[in-house]
Enzyme design. Structure first.
Site, PDB file in Angstrom:
ATOM      1  CE  LYS A  68      -4.141  -1.802   2.306  1.00  0.00           C
ATOM      2  NZ  LYS A  68      -5.163  -1.479   3.324  1.00  0.00           N
ATOM      3  CG  ASP A 104      -8.617   0.688   3.668  1.00  0.00           C
ATOM      4  OD1 ASP A 104      -9.311  -0.195   3.140  1.00  0.00           O
ATOM      5  OD2 ASP A 104      -7.371   0.610   3.742  1.00  0.00           O
TER       6      ASP A 104
END
Ligand code: ATR
Length: 278
Positions: A68, A104
């Site tokens: 990420k 997220d």
């Protein structure tokens, strides 16, 4: 290259990822002739994959642990959430540019919107943990209008560092602050890995929490963690973490495959069956 949309989740390891199951379910539901594949990509191979996305070999994809932060560095452009969180989990192209987003925070908020009525009315939140998930959740809480957010973490410095990325109202503390900050919180969120199957439980005394407070967890195996069970026992309304996983997948699917998918009971049951909780 065919026009058939192709997306991936790249991780290392990747076999634990539920994303192929989620996107596979939606592809079938929408009757879309596309594919979504799990790719085990070692760190040294990730840049090559990014080049392939830019070149159109893939429509886009997800980056998961440990990619990420590399995805954040390697994209040409980022959305606002990715900038704030410092990580990219969703990739797509626009006019030949590689774009990275972070879904997220959206997933966290959309889960609570669906399952915890009035969570947006709170003003003070307690966030346990100071890793990547914590940054996404603090971003979501700031966005939802929480005015005071306390991050409490075993390693105090990490909590202070996360808090420093955000505004005035976000404070970082060591674990000794937990009882005091719990008593003040309208919403309590576990973002640590404690309570996950195979990990020690997160033990908190909810005695001082006010009864109208909410508690939620990012851990979803087991679905009811010891943290959520204790919160329930103390009379707090709770919400499990599975919905965050499901909702964070929505924006990516829509970009790659062109239809906005629904998070509903049928999807939840499908994933719970795979987790052995159905
Ligand atoms: P992620 O990026 O997925 O959130 P991470 O960066 O490894 O994962 O963060 C894990 C979080 O769980 C951290 O807040 C970590 O605390 P430290 O910063 O002190 O390491 C927390 N955590 C993990 N195991 C823990 C334990 N046994 N006791 C207390 N906190 C723990």
């Amino acid at each position: 290259m065919s026009d058939r949309p192709r997306a991936f989740v790249a991780g290392h390891p990747v076999n634990h990822s539920r994303s192929p199951l989620i996107h596979g379910f939606w592809l079938e539901r929408h009757g879309i002739d596309g594919c979504y594949e799990a790719l085990d990509v070692a760190p040294e191979g990730f840049e090559g994959l990014m080049r392939d996305v830019r070149a159109g070999v893939w429509t886009g994809g997800n980056a998961t642990i440990p990619h990420k932060e590399a995805a954040f560095r390697l994209v040409d452009r980022r959305d606002g959430a990715a900038e704030a969180i410092g990580a990219v989990n969703t990739l797509w192209t626009e006019d030949g540019m590689l774009v990275g987003g972070n879904t997220d925070a959206y997933g966290f908020a959309a889960n609570l919107d669906q399952r915890l009525d009035r969570w947006r009315d709170g003003e003070t939140a307690l966030v346990l943990g100071a890793g990547g998930a914590s940054r996404a959740i603090v971003h979501a809480l700031v966005d939802a209008g929480y005015r005071r957010i306390d991050i409490v973490n075993r390693t105090a410095q990490r909590a202070v560092d996360v808090a420093a990325r955000f505004g005035e109202g976000v404070k970082g503390h060591g674990w000794q602050a937990v009882d005091e900050r719990l008593a003040a919180a309208d919403l309590i969120v576990n973002t640590t890995s404690l309570g996950m199957h195979g990990q020690p439980p997160l033990v908190l005394d909810f005695g001082a929490a006010h009864s109208s407070a909410f508690a939620t967890d990012i851990v979803y195996v087991p679905l009811v963690t010891p943290f959520l069970a204790a919160a329930n026992e103390a009379g707090l309304a709770t919400c499990d973490g599975l919905g965050m996983l499901l909702h964070q997948a929505v924006p990516g699917f829509e970009r790659w495959f062109g239809a906005r998918p629904r998070v509903d009971e049928a999807l939840r049951m499908h994933i719970l069956g795979d987790l052995g909780e159905g």
